[in-house]
Design an enzyme around this catalytic site. Structure first.
Site, PDB file in Angstrom:
ATOM      1  N   ALA A 138       0.807  -1.221   0.000  1.00  0.00           N
ATOM      2  CA  ALA A 138       0.000   0.000   0.000  1.00  0.00           C
ATOM      3  C   ALA A 138       0.839   1.271   0.000  1.00  0.00           C
ATOM      4  O   ALA A 138       0.313   2.358  -0.249  1.00  0.00           O
ATOM      5  CB  ALA A 138      -0.949   0.005   1.204  1.00  0.00           C
ATOM      6  N   GLY A 191       3.309   1.779  -2.091  1.00  0.00           N
ATOM      7  CA  GLY A 191       3.797   2.000  -3.445  1.00  0.00           C
ATOM      8  C   GLY A 191       2.852   2.863  -4.269  1.00  0.00           C
ATOM      9  O   GLY A 191       1.740   3.202  -3.835  1.00  0.00           O
ATOM     10  N   GLY A 192       3.285   3.216  -5.465  1.00  0.00           N
ATOM     11  CA  GLY A 192       2.500   4.104  -6.309  1.00  0.00           C
ATOM     12  C   GLY A 192       1.131   3.560  -6.655  1.00  0.00           C
ATOM     13  O   GLY A 192       0.108   4.253  -6.507  1.00  0.00           O
ATOM     14  N   TYR A 213      12.031 -11.219 -13.138  1.00  0.00           N
ATOM     15  CA  TYR A 213      10.794 -10.484 -12.862  1.00  0.00           C
ATOM     16  C   TYR A 213       9.654 -11.008 -13.734  1.00  0.00           C
ATOM     17  O   TYR A 213       8.532 -11.228 -13.252  1.00  0.00           O
ATOM     18  CB  TYR A 213      11.020  -8.995 -13.112  1.00  0.00           C
ATOM     19  CG  TYR A 213       9.812  -8.122 -12.854  1.00  0.00           C
ATOM     20  CD1 TYR A 213       9.387  -7.851 -11.555  1.00  0.00           C
ATOM     21  CD2 TYR A 213       9.102  -7.564 -13.914  1.00  0.00           C
ATOM     22  CE1 TYR A 213       8.287  -7.043 -11.313  1.00  0.00           C
ATOM     23  CE2 TYR A 213       7.996  -6.756 -13.680  1.00  0.00           C
ATOM     24  CZ  TYR A 213       7.596  -6.495 -12.387  1.00  0.00           C
ATOM     25  OH  TYR A 213       6.499  -5.699 -12.157  1.00  0.00           O
TER      26      TYR A 213
END
Length: 242
Positions: A12, A14-15, A150
């Site tokens: 929460a 983060g962007g 990733y």
């Protein structure tokens, strides 16, 4: 508009996580706001959300560790929806990948979301309703050079969504994913202005996405307008990958 529903948002701070939190708080949800290192960001977010009159509860855990998810479970009481937003990228040639980097990515993006969902799922099963949404990535759909690890963990998230959705559909629980393209968040800070311009030139819509655009999709998937949607991956990428 206040509703007595509780949503856990991992990442929460983060962007995208902050945008999701703001959008859902505005719609009347109560929120568990997970963070790891950026406590100040969550405190500031909570101050912004207080105007909406719900409960906004900070929850700390390091999901890059093998059992970090357990500390979240001990802090969750009532629960209706789970939004997995936590994540970080990793750039570089695959041959240079360190095992510690790989383990951290696997824990954060795969093992922690799986085990956290597994531990919290009974709360949704007991109500025979609820939603689980995973914020994956365009690279989980198509893969990216120099982001092999990733791409791998983001692809695993997509497989998780598709499999779990089938297992819990008859229990009234929907499981969906969102695969953002390039979104204007702090995760893009490692790119130069020239890099960003090159990326934008490759995107048919000619720009980066906004966190609020991802948050709007999350709100839709939680809504009564999406009650027959499960097991889907919604690509939000400006036409970059179709």
């Amino acid at each position: 508009m206040y509703m007595n529903k509780y949503v856990l948002i991992t990442g929460a701070s983060g962007g995208i996580g902050q945008a999701v939190a703001y959008t859902l708080a505005k719609k009347g949800y109560n929120l568990y706001l997970h963070y790891n290192q950026n406590e100040q960001s969550v405190k500031e977010l909570k101050e912004k959300l207080n105007q909406f009159g719900g409960e906004y509860l900070p929850v700390h855990a390091d999901l890059t560790t093998f059992d970090g998810y357990k500390s979240i479970c001990s802090q969750i009481f009532s629960l209706d929806e789970i939004i997995h937003c936590g994540g970080t990228s990793q750039y570089g040639l695959f041959v240079d990948l360190e095992q510690a980097e790989a383990e951290s990515l696997l824990n954060l993006h795969v093992l922690s979301p799986l085990m956290l969902t597994k531990e919290l799922l009974p709360k949704l099963l007991s109500k025979r309703s609820g939603n689980i949404i995973v914020i994956s990535s365009i690279w989980g759909q198509t893969g990216a050079a120099c982001e092999v690890a990733y791409s791998t963990v983001k692809g695993a998230q997509i497989a998780f969504v598709k499999a779990l959705s089938k297992e819990v559909a008859l229990n009234g629980i929907r499981v969906n994913g969102i695969a953002p393209g390039a979104i204007k968040t702090p995760m893009m800070q490692g790119f130069t202005t020239e890099d960003i311009e090159n990326i934008e030139s490759d995107i048919p819509m000619g720009r980066l996405g906004r966190p609020a655009e991802i948050a709007g999709a999350v709100a839709f998937l939680l809504s009564d307008e999406a009650t027959y949607i499960t097991g889907q991956i919604l690509g939000i990428n400006g036409g970059w990958y179709t």
